[in-house]
Scaffold this motif. Structure first.
Motif, PDB file in Angstrom:
ATOM      1  N   SER A  31      65.641 -19.592  61.312  1.00  0.00           N
ATOM      2  CA  SER A  31      65.973 -19.258  62.695  1.00  0.00           C
ATOM      3  C   SER A  31      67.441 -19.471  63.015  1.00  0.00           C
ATOM      4  CB  SER A  31      65.115 -20.093  63.645  1.00  0.00           C
ATOM      5  OG  SER A  31      63.747 -19.840  63.430  1.00  0.00           O
ATOM      6  N   ASP A  32      68.199 -20.143  62.152  1.00  0.00           N
ATOM      7  CA  ASP A  32      69.610 -20.374  62.467  1.00  0.00           C
ATOM      8  C   ASP A  32      70.453 -19.116  62.310  1.00  0.00           C
ATOM      9  OD1 ASP A  32      69.520 -20.162  59.768  1.00  0.00           O
ATOM     10  OD2 ASP A  32      70.499 -22.066  59.324  1.00  0.00           O
ATOM     11  N   ALA A  33      69.828 -17.981  61.988  1.00  0.00           N
ATOM     12  CA  ALA A  33      70.579 -16.724  61.975  1.00  0.00           C
ATOM     13  C   ALA A  33      71.105 -16.408  63.364  1.00  0.00           C
ATOM     14  CB  ALA A  33      69.693 -15.582  61.469  1.00  0.00           C
ATOM     15  N   PHE A  34      70.356 -16.801  64.419  1.00  0.00           N
ATOM     16  CA  PHE A  34      70.849 -16.603  65.784  1.00  0.00           C
ATOM     17  C   PHE A  34      72.085 -17.462  66.047  1.00  0.00           C
ATOM     18  CE2 PHE A  34      66.355 -15.319  66.642  1.00  0.00           C
ATOM     19  CZ  PHE A  34      66.643 -14.015  67.023  1.00  0.00           C
ATOM     20  N   GLY A  64      64.571 -14.665  78.672  1.00  0.00           N
ATOM     21  CA  GLY A  64      63.397 -15.510  78.853  1.00  0.00           C
ATOM     22  C   GLY A  64      63.720 -16.981  79.042  1.00  0.00           C
ATOM     23  N   LEU A  65      64.659 -17.519  78.260  1.00  0.00           N
ATOM     24  CA  LEU A  65      64.987 -18.948  78.306  1.00  0.00           C
ATOM     25  C   LEU A  65      66.359 -19.217  78.903  1.00  0.00           C
ATOM     26  CD1 LEU A  65      63.688 -20.032  74.780  1.00  0.00           C
ATOM     27  CD2 LEU A  65      62.539 -20.308  76.970  1.00  0.00           C
ATOM     28  N   GLY A  66      67.166 -18.182  79.085  1.00  0.00           N
ATOM     29  CA  GLY A  66      68.511 -18.391  79.603  1.00  0.00           C
ATOM     30  C   GLY A  66      69.454 -19.037  78.615  1.00  0.00           C
ATOM     31  N   LEU A  67      69.176 -18.907  77.319  1.00  0.00           N
ATOM     32  CA  LEU A  67      69.995 -19.537  76.286  1.00  0.00           C
ATOM     33  C   LEU A  67      70.902 -18.504  75.634  1.00  0.00           C
ATOM     34  CD1 LEU A  67      67.459 -21.873  74.460  1.00  0.00           C
ATOM     35  CD2 LEU A  67      69.125 -22.483  76.202  1.00  0.00           C
ATOM     36  N   MET A  72      72.394 -22.567  71.976  1.00  0.00           N
ATOM     37  CA  MET A  72      71.475 -22.745  70.853  1.00  0.00           C
ATOM     38  C   MET A  72      72.109 -23.598  69.762  1.00  0.00           C
ATOM     39  SD  MET A  72      69.709 -18.963  70.608  1.00  0.00           S
ATOM     40  CE  MET A  72      68.478 -19.507  69.452  1.00  0.00           C
ATOM     41  N   VAL A  73      73.428 -23.482  69.581  1.00  0.00           N
ATOM     42  CA  VAL A  73      74.121 -24.366  68.637  1.00  0.00           C
ATOM     43  C   VAL A  73      73.993 -25.818  69.105  1.00  0.00           C
ATOM     44  CG1 VAL A  73      76.382 -24.993  67.711  1.00  0.00           C
ATOM     45  CG2 VAL A  73      75.709 -22.594  67.825  1.00  0.00           C
ATOM     46  N   ASP A 104      76.418 -24.411  81.363  1.00  0.00           N
ATOM     47  CA  ASP A 104      76.552 -23.022  80.925  1.00  0.00           C
ATOM     48  C   ASP A 104      77.138 -22.973  79.521  1.00  0.00           C
ATOM     49  OD1 ASP A 104      79.201 -23.668  81.297  1.00  0.00           O
ATOM     50  OD2 ASP A 104      79.439 -22.521  83.141  1.00  0.00           O
ATOM     51  N   GLU A 105      77.191 -21.778  78.960  1.00  0.00           N
ATOM     52  CA  GLU A 105      77.596 -21.633  77.557  1.00  0.00           C
ATOM     53  C   GLU A 105      79.046 -22.047  77.336  1.00  0.00           C
ATOM     54  OE1 GLU A 105      77.507 -18.244  74.038  1.00  0.00           O
ATOM     55  OE2 GLU A 105      77.928 -17.677  76.107  1.00  0.00           O
TER      56      GLU A 105
END
Length: 492
Positions: A31-34, A64-67, A72-73, A104-105
């Motif tokens: 999943s770390d491809a994202f 959906g999650l606002g991420l 995610m990192v 926020d990001e």
């Protein structure tokens, strides 16, 4: 197929190619491809099933999650990843998700640096060298926001005042008539709402400080090398960056020779497995460049659509391909030269030493050459060969065929609609004929229709039965009686 070499993680290069639009998706189980920047990830790939793959899109995660990517990192740093298996103790997916959603990001990674140094974002400008000396917000005095409430009815105002002047919410003049509050009563007055909000705010502040203490207790957090690894956009092992990828047609005969030598596979078996891929490439070329003339496998042209075939719950077209040049297929050799129009053409042999089955197709005697062990596999093409022509039958995607050959697809759809209309008309005639009473003498042993049965049996009596009951024949059914009345009189 282009082959690229990555500096480090192969998934990082795949994600970069996907992020920059060079490829459609990354096929990986990690999943770390994202985190490396991928937009679309195919996690599970299965062949010949109703759900052939699991596809995940970054756009769905954001909506959906606002991420986003940096959030995610941050989650990977807190929960743990392939490069840091432990993460921060006490952090699971739910706790990490709730924490990163507070920022926020653009600020999330900077906030993690500040927390790691002991600067808490919830107490701006305060540097806490010793995290144990930080006072918890729960020790602060909470301002008194809730007004006194009656212990009997639970409404604003104390019990003593309700005894004297009554309760305005209960609309009574004395406490004796005041309504006693039920179990689980919650007051909805403004002061109670404000008190609940303050209580929830204090609970959130306590949780935030507790989480920050856990993060600050970790040494060398966050790890800068892991962050640079995830956010790097130069993963190709050369100085020119990512080249423009070109996808060429597969060289079938070279691949046949390679697999025959390495895997000891029969050439006919290899060609059977490759033909569905080649037909898909051919249809894509025809859809993108309809003006150009292509040949499937440089030998076959599109002939017709036979029917719609359901495979694993999905509809497909069963497409018939016709060989463009007249050739004689030999079962004794894998490929040979045949002469047509003054030049030699390579003949592709798909049947090999297969079993020969005779059948009738389109009112012509044809020979179907098909390997017996592959008959149950739907993606293996069927070979139809007779003295005049050679045909192939393959299962193709409906939308792809419609885009590549719109006229033929429209003609097939019109024929299907006409067949369905004729079928409905024929069925309606059969249904009407089944309700009609056949004329003429009936053979013995055949039951009469329900109307003829009652008319012949119950209508033969006189004016009344033995019990004095009126017969159905005594009733005049020609009058304008309601349908339910006539039914009861007829079948009483």
């Amino acid at each position: 197929m282009p082959v690229l070499r990555a500096k480090g993680e192969g998934e990082a290069l795949c994600a970069q190619l996907n992020n920059e639009g060079h490829v459609d998706a990354c096929i990986t189980s990690d999943s770390d491809a994202f985190l490396f920047g991928a937009k679309t990830v195919i996690k599970v790939l299965r062949s010949n099933c109703k759900e052939p793959f699991e596809c995940y899109n970054m756009a769905d995660i954001e909506s959906g999650l606002g991420l986003k990517r940096k959030q995610m990192v941050a989650m990977a740093l807190l929960v743990g990843s392939d490069h840091d298996l432990h993460g921060v103790p006490g952090f699971g997916p739910e706790t990490a998700l709730r924490f990163v959603q507070l920022f926020d990001e653009d600020n999330i990674l900077d906030k993690l640096y500040d927390i790691g140094k002991g600067v808490y974002p919830f107490i701006e400008g305060v540097n806490v060298p010793n995290i144990d000396d930080l006072p918890s917000p729960s020790t602060k005095s909470l301002p008194r926001a809730r007004s006194p409430h009656c212990s009997h009815c639970g409404h604003p105002g104390n019990k003593k005042n309700h005894i004297k002047a009554g309760c305005n919410f209960c609309l009574v003049d004395s406490l004796e008539n005041c309504v006693e509050k039920p179990a689980g009563f919650i007051c909805e007055c403004p002061s109670c709402d404000k008190a609940r909000d303050l209580k929830e705010q204090r609970r959130n502040e306590n949780w935030q400080i507790k989480v920050c203490k856990r993060i600050a207790a970790e040494t060398n957090f966050p790890n800068e090398e892991i962050i640079k690894l995830y956010l790097s956009d130069n993963n190709l092992d050369n100085e020119n960056g990512v080249p423009l990828l070109t996808w060429n047609k597969p060289d079938v005969e070279v691949l046949v020779d390679f697999l025959s030598f390495k895997q000891n596979w029969e050439p006919a078996y290899i060609r059977q497995r490759m033909l569905p891929m080649l037909s898909t490439i051919y249809l894509r070329e025809m859809a993108s460049s309809p003006s150009k003339s292509f040949l499937l496998y440089d030998q076959y042209v599109f002939h017709s659509i036979q029917r719609i075939k359901i495979r694993y719950g999905h509809p497909y077209y069963l497409v018939k391909w016709k060989r463009a040049t007249r050739s004689t297929v030999s079962n004794d050799s894998r490929s040979k030269q045949t002469e047509s129009d003054g030049k030699n053409d390579n003949v592709v042999v798909l049947d090999g030493d297969d079993e020969v089955v005779f059948s009738d197709e389109d009112e012509e005697d044809t020979v179907i050459s098909q390997c017996t062990e592959l008959l149950d596999e739907p993606d293996v093409p069927q070979v139809l060969d007779n003295d005049k022509n050679c045909f192939l039958l393959t299962d193709e995607d409906i939308h792809l065929v419609n885009a590549a050959f719109p006229d033929e697809a429209q003609r097939f759809q019109e024929e299907q609609r006409l067949k369905e209309a004729k079928s409905r008309t024929r069925k309606s005639k059969l249904n009407l004929a089944s309700f009609e009473t056949p004329k003429g003498p009936r053979p013995s042993g055949v039951q009469l229709s329900i109307k003829e049965f009652y008319r012949s049996k119950k209508g033969l009596g006189g004016d009344s039965g033995k019990d004095g009951l009126r017969k159905s024949s005594d009733v005049d059914l020609s009058k304008n009686l309601p349908k339910n009345v006539r039914r009861r009189l007829l079948f009483d």
